[in-house]
Design a protein around this motif. Structure first.
Motif, PDB file in Angstrom:
ATOM      1  N   TYR A  99       2.633  10.626  -2.741  1.00 40.54           N
ATOM      2  CA  TYR A  99       1.340   9.984  -2.551  1.00 40.54           C
ATOM      3  C   TYR A  99       1.351   8.516  -2.979  1.00 40.54           C
ATOM      4  N   PRO A 100       0.356   7.762  -2.506  1.00 38.18           N
ATOM      5  CA  PRO A 100       0.257   6.351  -2.903  1.00 38.18           C
ATOM      6  C   PRO A 100      -0.154   6.197  -4.365  1.00 38.18           C
ATOM      7  N   TYR A 101       0.370   5.160  -4.970  1.00 40.58           N
ATOM      8  CA  TYR A 101       0.032   4.779  -6.342  1.00 40.58           C
ATOM      9  C   TYR A 101      -0.099   3.263  -6.297  1.00 40.58           C
ATOM     10  N   LEU A 102      -1.307   2.758  -6.435  1.00 38.17           N
ATOM     11  CA  LEU A 102      -1.595   1.350  -6.196  1.00 38.17           C
ATOM     12  C   LEU A 102      -2.083   0.638  -7.447  1.00 38.17           C
ATOM     13  N   VAL A 103      -1.838  -0.666  -7.510  1.00 39.17           N
ATOM     14  CA  VAL A 103      -2.366  -1.499  -8.582  1.00 39.17           C
ATOM     15  C   VAL A 103      -3.171  -2.643  -7.978  1.00 39.17           C
ATOM     16  N   ALA A 104      -4.119  -3.135  -8.757  1.00 44.74           N
ATOM     17  CA  ALA A 104      -4.888  -4.327  -8.405  1.00 44.74           C
ATOM     18  C   ALA A 104      -4.512  -5.407  -9.397  1.00 44.74           C
ATOM     19  N   GLU A 105      -4.312  -6.615  -8.874  1.00 44.78           N
ATOM     20  CA  GLU A 105      -4.009  -7.733  -9.755  1.00 44.78           C
ATOM     21  C   GLU A 105      -4.796  -8.956  -9.320  1.00 44.78           C
ATOM     22  N   ASN A 106      -4.989  -9.879 -10.247  1.00 46.43           N
ATOM     23  CA  ASN A 106      -5.724 -11.101  -9.936  1.00 46.43           C
ATOM     24  C   ASN A 106      -4.761 -12.201  -9.492  1.00 46.43           C
ATOM     25  N   ASP A 107      -5.285 -13.419  -9.331  1.00 43.13           N
ATOM     26  CA  ASP A 107      -4.468 -14.550  -8.868  1.00 43.13           C
ATOM     27  C   ASP A 107      -3.346 -14.917  -9.841  1.00 43.13           C
ATOM     28  N   GLN A 108      -3.519 -14.537 -11.098  1.00 46.51           N
ATOM     29  CA  GLN A 108      -2.494 -14.816 -12.108  1.00 46.51           C
ATOM     30  C   GLN A 108      -1.540 -13.631 -12.290  1.00 46.51           C
ATOM     31  N   ASP A 109      -1.568 -12.700 -11.345  1.00 43.24           N
ATOM     32  CA  ASP A 109      -0.727 -11.505 -11.365  1.00 43.24           C
ATOM     33  C   ASP A 109      -0.977 -10.614 -12.583  1.00 43.24           C
ATOM     34  N   GLN A 110      -2.176 -10.668 -13.142  1.00 44.65           N
ATOM     35  CA  GLN A 110      -2.546  -9.777 -14.242  1.00 44.65           C
ATOM     36  C   GLN A 110      -3.092  -8.488 -13.647  1.00 44.65           C
ATOM     37  N   LEU A 111      -2.635  -7.363 -14.163  1.00 43.96           N
ATOM     38  CA  LEU A 111      -3.098  -6.080 -13.652  1.00 43.96           C
ATOM     39  C   LEU A 111      -4.529  -5.821 -14.113  1.00 43.96           C
ATOM     40  N   LEU A 112      -5.356  -5.454 -13.147  1.00 46.96           N
ATOM     41  CA  LEU A 112      -6.767  -5.195 -13.400  1.00 46.96           C
ATOM     42  C   LEU A 112      -7.094  -3.713 -13.394  1.00 46.96           C
ATOM     43  N   GLY A 113      -6.245  -2.934 -12.758  1.00 47.19           N
ATOM     44  CA  GLY A 113      -6.487  -1.507 -12.670  1.00 47.19           C
ATOM     45  C   GLY A 113      -5.495  -0.846 -11.746  1.00 47.19           C
ATOM     46  N   TYR A 114      -5.627   0.468 -11.628  1.00 53.82           N
ATOM     47  CA  TYR A 114      -4.734   1.220 -10.756  1.00 53.82           C
ATOM     48  C   TYR A 114      -5.420   2.480 -10.271  1.00 53.82           C
ATOM     49  N   CYS A 115      -4.890   3.006  -9.194  1.00 53.23           N
ATOM     50  CA  CYS A 115      -5.386   4.281  -8.676  1.00 53.23           C
ATOM     51  C   CYS A 115      -4.252   5.002  -7.981  1.00 53.23           C
ATOM     52  N   TYR A 116      -4.427   6.286  -7.837  1.00 55.66           N
ATOM     53  CA  TYR A 116      -3.444   7.085  -7.112  1.00 55.66           C
ATOM     54  C   TYR A 116      -4.095   8.359  -6.622  1.00 55.66           C
ATOM     55  N   ALA A 117      -3.380   9.048  -5.769  1.00 59.25           N
ATOM     56  CA  ALA A 117      -3.803  10.365  -5.294  1.00 59.25           C
ATOM     57  C   ALA A 117      -2.725  11.362  -5.688  1.00 59.25           C
ATOM     58  N   HIS A 118      -3.134  12.597  -5.859  1.00 62.12           N
ATOM     59  CA  HIS A 118      -2.170  13.660  -6.132  1.00 62.12           C
ATOM     60  C   HIS A 118      -2.688  14.945  -5.501  1.00 62.12           C
ATOM     61  N   ALA A 119      -1.837  15.923  -5.413  1.00 59.31           N
ATOM     62  CA  ALA A 119      -2.212  17.183  -4.762  1.00 59.31           C
ATOM     63  C   ALA A 119      -3.460  17.759  -5.422  1.00 59.31           C
ATOM     64  N   TYR A 120      -4.384  18.192  -4.613  1.00 62.02           N
ATOM     65  CA  TYR A 120      -5.621  18.791  -5.116  1.00 62.02           C
ATOM     66  C   TYR A 120      -5.383  20.224  -5.556  1.00 62.02           C
ATOM     67  N   ASN A 121      -4.578  20.950  -4.805  1.00 63.27           N
ATOM     68  CA  ASN A 121      -4.316  22.351  -5.083  1.00 63.27           C
ATOM     69  C   ASN A 121      -2.983  22.694  -4.435  1.00 63.27           C
ATOM     70  N   SER A 122      -2.222  23.555  -5.047  1.00 64.12           N
ATOM     71  CA  SER A 122      -0.893  23.884  -4.518  1.00 64.12           C
ATOM     72  C   SER A 122      -0.923  24.869  -3.348  1.00 64.12           C
ATOM     73  N   ARG A 123      -2.052  25.503  -3.089  1.00 61.34           N
ATOM     74  CA  ARG A 123      -2.133  26.452  -1.976  1.00 61.34           C
ATOM     75  C   ARG A 123      -1.988  25.720  -0.647  1.00 61.34           C
ATOM     76  N   PHE A 124      -1.345  26.370   0.295  1.00 58.30           N
ATOM     77  CA  PHE A 124      -1.051  25.781   1.592  1.00 58.30           C
ATOM     78  C   PHE A 124      -2.295  25.239   2.301  1.00 58.30           C
ATOM     79  N   ALA A 125      -3.396  25.943   2.193  1.00 58.94           N
ATOM     80  CA  ALA A 125      -4.622  25.532   2.880  1.00 58.94           C
ATOM     81  C   ALA A 125      -5.128  24.168   2.407  1.00 58.94           C
ATOM     82  N   TYR A 126      -4.675  23.706   1.234  1.00 59.33           N
ATOM     83  CA  TYR A 126      -5.123  22.431   0.684  1.00 59.33           C
ATOM     84  C   TYR A 126      -4.133  21.293   0.939  1.00 59.33           C
ATOM     85  N   GLN A 127      -3.172  21.488   1.813  1.00 65.76           N
ATOM     86  CA  GLN A 127      -2.144  20.471   2.018  1.00 65.76           C
ATOM     87  C   GLN A 127      -2.698  19.132   2.504  1.00 65.76           C
TER      88      GLN A 127
END
Length: 130
Positions: free
Chosen positions: A52-80
């Motif tokens: 899954y994606p794992y993203l960061v946000a940074e400002n003009d000075q390349d300072q990290l402002l935050g991050y977000c990501y996604a991960h599997a919601y449930n391991s059952r096949f129906a939730y793929q």
């Protein structure tokens, strides 16, 4: 403020952990009781990045402002085609649309993976920090 979104790199992890730590120690948002070690945080990062994606946000000075990501919601096949999302923003960037920029980019990437359900598990805590 200009916000740049990019894919998180392993070199970002010490800073990302420093963004995460106050959420563990001063709120219930993480559902963690202890701040993870950098080793544990790195292992989680590597596991998530495999699928899954794992993203960061940074400002003009390349300072990290935050991050977000996604991960599997449930391991059952129906939730793929479903994921849970996570986001953390530094206090100084609160209210400056950093979260919106991160989630917009994350949603775009998830669409390319044919993800159709995006969930967020959010606490009902009223205070910013306890």
């Amino acid at each position: 403020m200009t916000v740049k979104i990019r894919t998180a790199q392993k070199a970002d992890l010490p800073q990302l952990l420093s963004i995460y730590a106050p959420y563990v120690t001063r709120s219930t948002a993480t559902f963690d009781e202890l701040v993870p070690t950098l080793t544990d945080f790195t292992q989680q990062f590597q596991q998530i990045r495999r699928s899954y994606p794992y993203l960061v946000a940074e400002n003009d000075q390349d300072q990290l402002l935050g991050y977000c990501y996604a991960h599997a919601y449930n391991s059952r096949f129906a939730y793929q085609w479903s994921v849970e999302t996570t986001i953390y923003i530094v206090d100084s960037a609160q209210g400056q649309h950093v979260g919106q920029a991160l989630y917009t980019a994350l949603e775009q990437k998830l669409k390319t993976q044919n993800i159709v359900n995006i969930f967020a598990c959010i606490t009902a805590e009223n205070a910013k920090y306890r």
